[in-house]
Design a protein around this motif. Structure first.
Motif, mmCIF file in Angstrom:
data_model
loop_
_atom_site.group_PDB
_atom_site.id
_atom_site.type_symbol
_atom_site.label_atom_id
_atom_site.label_comp_id
_atom_site.label_asym_id
_atom_site.label_seq_id
_atom_site.Cartn_x
_atom_site.Cartn_y
_atom_site.Cartn_z
ATOM 1 N N LEU A 123 -83.076 -34.743 -16.833
ATOM 2 C CA LEU A 123 -83.840 -35.207 -17.746
ATOM 3 C C LEU A 123 -84.924 -34.564 -17.561
ATOM 4 C CD1 LEU A 123 -83.224 -36.775 -20.372
ATOM 5 C CD2 LEU A 123 -84.370 -38.754 -18.907
ATOM 6 N N THR A 124 -85.625 -33.769 -18.538
ATOM 7 C CA THR A 124 -87.017 -33.264 -18.443
ATOM 8 C C THR A 124 -88.014 -33.922 -19.520
ATOM 9 O OG1 THR A 124 -85.898 -31.383 -17.950
ATOM 10 C CG2 THR A 124 -88.290 -31.172 -18.479
ATOM 11 N N PHE A 125 -89.053 -34.390 -18.844
ATOM 12 C CA PHE A 125 -90.234 -35.224 -19.538
ATOM 13 C C PHE A 125 -91.465 -34.217 -19.743
ATOM 14 C CE2 PHE A 125 -93.626 -38.104 -19.699
ATOM 15 C CZ PHE A 125 -93.347 -39.115 -20.600
ATOM 16 N N TYR A 126 -91.564 -33.618 -21.014
ATOM 17 C CA TYR A 126 -92.782 -32.664 -21.163
ATOM 18 C C TYR A 126 -93.876 -33.759 -21.537
ATOM 19 C CZ TYR A 126 -89.471 -29.013 -21.541
ATOM 20 O OH TYR A 126 -88.223 -28.029 -20.919
ATOM 21 N N THR A 127 -94.964 -33.366 -20.873
ATOM 22 C CA THR A 127 -96.325 -34.079 -20.865
ATOM 23 C C THR A 127 -97.481 -33.298 -20.820
ATOM 24 O OG1 THR A 127 -97.087 -36.143 -19.684
ATOM 25 C CG2 THR A 127 -96.341 -34.475 -18.308
ATOM 26 N N ARG A 128 -98.458 -33.690 -20.778
ATOM 27 C CA ARG A 128 -99.947 -33.367 -20.524
ATOM 28 C C ARG A 128 -100.935 -34.382 -19.702
ATOM 29 N NH1 ARG A 128 -100.558 -31.914 -26.029
ATOM 30 N NH2 ARG A 128 -100.998 -29.689 -25.015
ATOM 31 N N ALA A 129 -101.867 -33.913 -19.066
ATOM 32 C CA ALA A 129 -102.789 -34.677 -18.274
ATOM 33 C C ALA A 129 -103.368 -35.508 -19.555
ATOM 34 C CB ALA A 129 -103.709 -34.079 -17.547
ATOM 35 N N GLY A 130 -103.557 -36.902 -19.216
ATOM 36 C CA GLY A 130 -104.521 -37.516 -20.210
ATOM 37 C C GLY A 130 -103.815 -38.090 -21.566
ATOM 38 N N CYS A 131 -102.429 -37.979 -21.399
ATOM 39 C CA CYS A 131 -101.620 -38.543 -22.788
ATOM 40 C C CYS A 131 -101.138 -39.684 -22.397
ATOM 41 C CB CYS A 131 -100.496 -37.347 -22.887
ATOM 42 S SG CYS A 131 -99.360 -37.941 -24.009
ATOM 43 N N GLY A 189 -78.025 -41.407 -13.258
ATOM 44 C CA GLY A 189 -77.530 -40.569 -12.193
ATOM 45 C C GLY A 189 -78.272 -39.063 -12.387
ATOM 46 N N LEU A 190 -79.262 -38.983 -13.173
ATOM 47 C CA LEU A 190 -80.021 -37.744 -13.626
ATOM 48 C C LEU A 190 -81.138 -37.579 -12.564
ATOM 49 C CD1 LEU A 190 -79.793 -37.954 -17.351
ATOM 50 C CD2 LEU A 190 -78.268 -36.638 -15.821
ATOM 51 N N ASP A 191 -81.306 -36.257 -12.287
ATOM 52 C CA ASP A 191 -82.887 -35.954 -11.745
ATOM 53 C C ASP A 191 -83.681 -36.118 -13.104
ATOM 54 O OD1 ASP A 191 -81.526 -35.275 -9.387
ATOM 55 O OD2 ASP A 191 -81.496 -33.048 -9.847
ATOM 56 N N PHE A 192 -84.929 -36.257 -12.494
ATOM 57 C CA PHE A 192 -85.957 -36.400 -13.648
ATOM 58 C C PHE A 192 -86.854 -35.424 -13.158
ATOM 59 C CE2 PHE A 192 -90.002 -38.432 -14.902
ATOM 60 C CZ PHE A 192 -89.828 -38.864 -16.352
ATOM 61 N N ARG A 193 -87.376 -34.648 -14.322
ATOM 62 C CA ARG A 193 -88.496 -33.725 -14.087
ATOM 63 C C ARG A 193 -89.446 -33.897 -15.081
ATOM 64 N NH1 ARG A 193 -88.919 -27.665 -15.272
ATOM 65 N NH2 ARG A 193 -87.284 -28.095 -16.794
ATOM 66 N N THR A 194 -90.841 -33.733 -14.563
ATOM 67 C CA THR A 194 -91.945 -33.659 -15.261
ATOM 68 C C THR A 194 -92.496 -32.617 -15.441
ATOM 69 O OG1 THR A 194 -92.429 -36.169 -14.728
ATOM 70 C CG2 THR A 194 -94.329 -34.764 -15.657
ATOM 71 N N VAL A 195 -92.836 -32.042 -16.668
ATOM 72 C CA VAL A 195 -93.475 -30.763 -16.802
ATOM 73 C C VAL A 195 -94.804 -30.748 -17.808
ATOM 74 C CG1 VAL A 195 -93.165 -28.423 -17.754
ATOM 75 C CG2 VAL A 195 -91.122 -29.681 -16.944
ATOM 76 N N ASP A 196 -96.021 -30.228 -17.168
ATOM 77 C CA ASP A 196 -97.158 -30.159 -17.805
ATOM 78 C C ASP A 196 -97.089 -29.158 -18.694
ATOM 79 O OD1 ASP A 196 -99.803 -30.181 -18.891
ATOM 80 O OD2 ASP A 196 -100.512 -30.851 -16.677
#
Length: 83
Positions: A4-12, A30-37
């Motif tokens: 599961l990918t979480f698209y984000t940005r600093a300060g959001c 049971g999913l990997d969690f990935r954060t992407v700026d």
């Protein structure tokens, strides 16, 4: 294992408000969690820059903007066959 990918940005502030709950939902499914700026990748900025946070599973945009963790959990329950 799927991701599961979480698209984000600093300060959001919208991102910060839901990231932990979405990460917990991913783990429970049971999913990997990935954060992407999105600001760190010029290719992602035009795709997600005005939409963050964006939650993606595979090719499916699960939720975006005012992400509802309950909606993410409901999607994951169906997608990965949880009760």
């Amino acid at each position: 294992m799927s991701e599961l990918t979480f698209y984000t940005r600093a300060g959001c502030s919208l991102c910060e408000a839901v990231e932990a709950e979405v990460a917990t939902a991913a783990s429970a499914a049971g999913l990997d969690f990935r954060t992407v700026d999105v600001d760190r990748d010029p290719g992602l900025l035009p795709l997600y820059g005005t939409r963050v946070p964006v939650v993606v599973h595979g090719e499916t945009v699960v939720d975006e903007g005012r992400v509802d963790p309950a909606r993410v959990r409901d999607y994951l329950a169906t997608a990965v066959g949880l009760e």
